[in-house]
Structures are given as C-alpha cells and as structure tokens.
Scaffold this motif. Structure first.
Motif, short mmCIF file in Angstrom:
data_model
loop_
_atom_site.label_atom_id
_atom_site.label_comp_id
_atom_site.label_asym_id
_atom_site.label_seq_id
_atom_site.Cartn_x
_atom_site.Cartn_y
_atom_site.Cartn_z
N GLY A 232 0.82 -1.20 0.00
CA GLY A 232 0.00 0.00 0.00
C GLY A 232 0.86 1.25 0.00
N LEU A 233 1.92 1.25 0.79
CA LEU A 233 2.84 2.39 0.81
C LEU A 233 3.56 2.54 -0.53
N VAL A 234 3.86 1.42 -1.16
CA VAL A 234 4.55 1.47 -2.46
C VAL A 234 3.70 2.20 -3.49
N VAL A 235 2.42 1.84 -3.61
CA VAL A 235 1.58 2.48 -4.62
C VAL A 235 1.20 3.90 -4.23
N LEU A 236 1.40 4.25 -2.96
CA LEU A 236 1.18 5.63 -2.52
C LEU A 236 2.44 6.47 -2.67
N ASP A 237 3.43 5.91 -3.40
CA ASP A 237 4.66 6.62 -3.74
C ASP A 237 5.49 6.98 -2.51
N CYS A 238 5.60 6.01 -1.59
CA CYS A 238 6.47 6.19 -0.44
C CYS A 238 7.91 6.39 -0.93
N SER A 239 8.61 7.34 -0.36
CA SER A 239 9.95 7.69 -0.83
C SER A 239 11.05 6.81 -0.24
N ALA A 240 10.72 5.87 0.61
CA ALA A 240 11.73 5.00 1.21
C ALA A 240 12.44 4.18 0.14
N ASP A 241 13.73 3.93 0.35
CA ASP A 241 14.52 3.18 -0.63
C ASP A 241 13.96 1.78 -0.85
N THR A 242 13.47 1.15 0.23
CA THR A 242 12.92 -0.20 0.10
C THR A 242 11.72 -0.21 -0.85
N CYS A 243 10.85 0.77 -0.72
CA CYS A 243 9.68 0.85 -1.61
C CYS A 243 10.10 1.13 -3.05
N PHE A 244 11.07 2.03 -3.22
CA PHE A 244 11.55 2.37 -4.56
C PHE A 244 12.15 1.15 -5.24
N ASN A 245 12.99 0.42 -4.51
CA ASN A 245 13.63 -0.76 -5.10
C ASN A 245 12.60 -1.84 -5.42
N TYR A 246 11.61 -1.99 -4.56
CA TYR A 246 10.61 -3.03 -4.78
C TYR A 246 9.80 -2.77 -6.04
N VAL A 247 9.35 -1.55 -6.23
CA VAL A 247 8.48 -1.27 -7.36
C VAL A 247 9.23 -1.31 -8.68
N TYR A 248 10.53 -1.15 -8.65
CA TYR A 248 11.30 -1.19 -9.90
C TYR A 248 11.97 -2.55 -10.14
N GLN A 249 12.28 -3.28 -9.06
CA GLN A 249 13.02 -4.52 -9.22
C GLN A 249 12.19 -5.78 -8.97
N GLN A 250 11.07 -5.67 -8.24
CA GLN A 250 10.27 -6.84 -7.90
C GLN A 250 8.91 -6.83 -8.62
N GLU A 251 8.12 -5.80 -8.40
CA GLU A 251 6.79 -5.73 -8.99
C GLU A 251 6.59 -4.41 -9.74
N PRO A 252 7.25 -4.25 -10.87
CA PRO A 252 7.04 -3.00 -11.65
C PRO A 252 5.61 -2.86 -12.17
N TYR A 253 4.84 -3.96 -12.15
CA TYR A 253 3.45 -3.87 -12.59
C TYR A 253 2.65 -2.89 -11.74
N LEU A 254 3.10 -2.64 -10.51
CA LEU A 254 2.41 -1.69 -9.65
C LEU A 254 2.47 -0.27 -10.21
N ARG A 255 3.37 -0.03 -11.17
CA ARG A 255 3.48 1.30 -11.79
C ARG A 255 2.69 1.41 -13.08
N ASP A 256 2.05 0.33 -13.50
CA ASP A 256 1.34 0.34 -14.79
C ASP A 256 0.26 1.43 -14.78
N PRO A 257 0.25 2.29 -15.81
CA PRO A 257 -0.73 3.39 -15.84
C PRO A 257 -2.18 2.96 -16.01
N VAL A 258 -2.46 1.66 -16.24
CA VAL A 258 -3.85 1.22 -16.29
C VAL A 258 -4.53 1.37 -14.93
N ALA A 259 -3.76 1.50 -13.88
CA ALA A 259 -4.23 1.79 -12.51
C ALA A 259 -4.88 0.62 -11.79
N TYR A 260 -5.13 -0.50 -12.46
CA TYR A 260 -5.73 -1.63 -11.75
C TYR A 260 -4.86 -2.12 -10.59
#
Length: 370
Positions: A232-260
């Motif tokens: 939840g914090l990841v999709v709310l654009d938390c600035s923590a390094d752990t969240c940043f690394n996760y959304v780019y290295q583990q589940e980049p689908y969370l950034r998909d602009p379709v918003a689902y």
C-alpha cells in the motif's frame, strides 16, 4: 412443486456463442450507444426467458442462470483477445468496453468464465436439489465484489478513463445485484455441525500454544498484514529506498498506468488489512461466530485479486517494462501465492473445526453444568 433442473443453465450459457456471433455481424453495432442498448436488451431478454418457464422458489436461481450466460461471454472475450477464436465480440471491444483488452481485463474474463461459471453451476445444482449453497454463495460474493470494485475504479482513474463508453453502465447491475444477493445468502440459516457441549468448552478454553494450526495462521496474518501495508505504501509513492527498489526490481506492474494494480493494493490496504487485524482477535477470542462466514468471503476476494494481479503482471498484453522481471520471478510468485493461500487455509480451519467459533452461550451453559 418440481424443482428446477440445472441443465438449462448449461444450455442457456452455450447460446452465448451464436448470439455473440450474430450480433458481431450487425453493422448498426458500430455505434457505442447501440452496443449499450443491445447489451441491456439481451440481459432483459435473458431474465424473461429464464423467469417465465421456471418454477424455482429462490430468486437467486434466475440470477445465477443469467450470470452463467455472461460468464461464457467473458470466456469468449478472453479467448478472442488471446487470438484463439475470432468474429464473436469484436464489436463490443471496439465500441463497448475497450479496456477489456488489457491484461487485467483478460484475466478477470478468464476468472469469470471458469471459476464464477463453475460456482454458478454448483449453486444452481444445489437449488435444484434443495440443498444449501451458502458457502458457495459467500465465496462468490467476495470474488465478484472484489473483481467489480477494482475493475470499475481502475477504468475510471486509469489511462482508459477517457474511453468510457455507454456500455460501461452495464456493469452497475453486476455491482448492485451481489449486494442484494449477499443479504439473502447471509440471511440463510447457518448450519453448525453437531458438537458436544464439552467438546466446544474444551476447544474454547485451549490457549493459542495448544492450537498449532491457529498459531501458524497468526504468523501468516502478521506477515500478510505487513506485506499489505508495505505494498500500500509502495503504490502511494512512499519515498523509502525499500519501496523504490521493490516497485522497480520486484513488482514493476504496480506502476502500470492502467491503474488496476494501484487500486487493488489500495483496496487491500483499506479493507483487507483491517480484516487481518480482526482475524487476530477472532483467533484469540473464542465464540466469534462471524469468522467462518467472513473467512469464506475474503478467501474468494483474495483468490480473484491475486489471480488477476499475478496473471496481469506476467501477461504479454502488459508492456514489457511493467512485467515481473525474470530474476525476481520466483520470489514474487512465492510471496503472492502464499498471500492467496493463507485466507483459504483460514477458511478451511474455520469450516473444518468450528468448535472454537461456536456461540459462546454453549460454553457458558457447559460451565454452569460443571
């Protein structure tokens, strides 16, 4: 009165093939309002065809009959978008709901065409045999509600928000009818197994350490709650390094602009996380009679959500930068599958051995006898 047969549901649902093929050849369906109008007329016609000759005393029988037809329609949409068949629902994808061409749209069509369709047939069979379908119904309510909430909100706030067509309104009956169905299903008598009062008293007085399965479920709930909060914090654009690394290295689908995926994680954060917290209480405090019912509802919701989320993150219709990286495939799969299995283990525990969740009154009566 002779109970209705379940076979007409299969026959009715198979009519989705010729009907969709015939509608696809009509030139008039090249306009969005015409598609919406024809869709509404087809649904009304189905209800009339199902209602008039049937003899069911349960109004949900008619709902399940019509929904079984739409489940086959969803299967056709998914297979057509995958390229396995053609010439059936192209008119609807062009002028009806183009966002069903997304990976998420295809995944929810598969889920509706397989899982929901199977549930409809099982519930129709149960009605025809005058048996209880309460557990099937609760699972279906959770699954369908989760699917619709994420799908409708994702369509509005995502990149397809500018492509909302009149056919979008056809989804609202599917959101309102489950609310009515849920009231009917929850109101059906809950059947507790025949348990001796001393057995109930014994189970409800066991500490958590003497209930190893419950102890394991508490461990799962702790991890699942932390994972839910983190994503939840990841999709709310938390600035923590752990969240940043996760959304780019583990589940980049969370950034998909379709918003689902973003909507899905927010639904988890605001609804599933509180449920996990309530389950802590339910596993510590005996006599929480609500646990078996809501465990089934949330098991269905999480199953649908995780199938659609994980399937979309791997699907070729998702742009490559947003798919799950190959080097992160196994950790992401294991964590998401475990996240989906936990609520099912909790539901199984509640239904298989419900003595701990039986009404506390039984325990009090037993105490008085002693």
């Amino acid at each position: 009165m002779r109970p209705p047969s379940a076979w007409p549901a299969v026959a009715l649902s198979l009519f989705a093939l010729p009907i969709s093929y015939a509608l696809n050849s009509l030139a008039a369906l090249e306009h969005s309002w015409a598609v919406a109008l024809v869709g509404a007329l087809v649904l009304l016609g189905l209800f009339a065809v199902v209602y008039l000759p049937s003899q069911s005393e349960d109004p949900l029988f008619y709902v399940f009959m019509v929904f079984s037809f739409t489940s086959v329609i969803d299967t056709i949409i998914a297979l057509e978008e995958e390229g396995y068949i053609g010439g059936f629902m192209e008119f609807y994808m062009n002028e009806g709901e183009p966002y069903l061409r997304t990976a998420y749209g295809i995944m929810i069509c598969y889920w509706d065409g397989v899982v929901h369709y199977g549930l409809y047939l099982m519930m129709i069979t149960a009605i025809s045999q005058r048996k209880s379908y309460r557990n099937f119904g609760l699972y279906w309510i959770g699954s369908l509600t989760m699917s619709l909430v994420v799908f409708l909100l994702g369509n509005i706030v995502g990149k397809y928000g500018s492509e909302i067509r009149p056919a979008f309104l056809l989804n609202f009956p599917y959101l309102l009818i489950p609310i009515w169905a849920a009231r009917r299903i929850f109101s059906q008598p809950k059947t507790w197994p025949l348990l001796m009062e001393d057995k109930v008293f014994e189970e409800q007085n066991k500490s958590l350490l003497r209930r190893p399965l419950d102890l394991g479920l508490v461990g799962f709930l702790l991890l699942a709650a932390a994972f839910t909060l983190f994503r939840g914090l990841v999709v709310l654009d938390c600035s923590a390094d752990t969240c940043f690394n996760y959304v780019y290295q583990q589940e980049p689908y969370l950034r998909d602009p379709v918003a689902y995926p973003k909507v899905q994680m927010l639904v988890f954060l605001f609804y599933l996380l509180p449920y996990f917290c309530l389950c802590f209480y339910g596993l510590f405090r005996p006599g929480c009679t609500w646990m078996p019912d809501w465990a089934l509802v949330f098991a269905g919701a999480v199953a649908q959500a995780q199938f659609s989320h994980v399937g979309s993150s791997l699907h070729h219709h998702t742009p490559y930068p947003y798919r799950t990286p190959e080097d992160a495939w196994w950790p992401v799969m294991i964590s998401n599958v475990a996240y989906a299995m936990g609520p099912h283990l909790l539901a199984y525990r509640c239904l298989r051995s419900p003595a701990f969740f039986c009404p506390a009154a039984s325990r009090d009566e037993d105490k008085k006898k002693q």
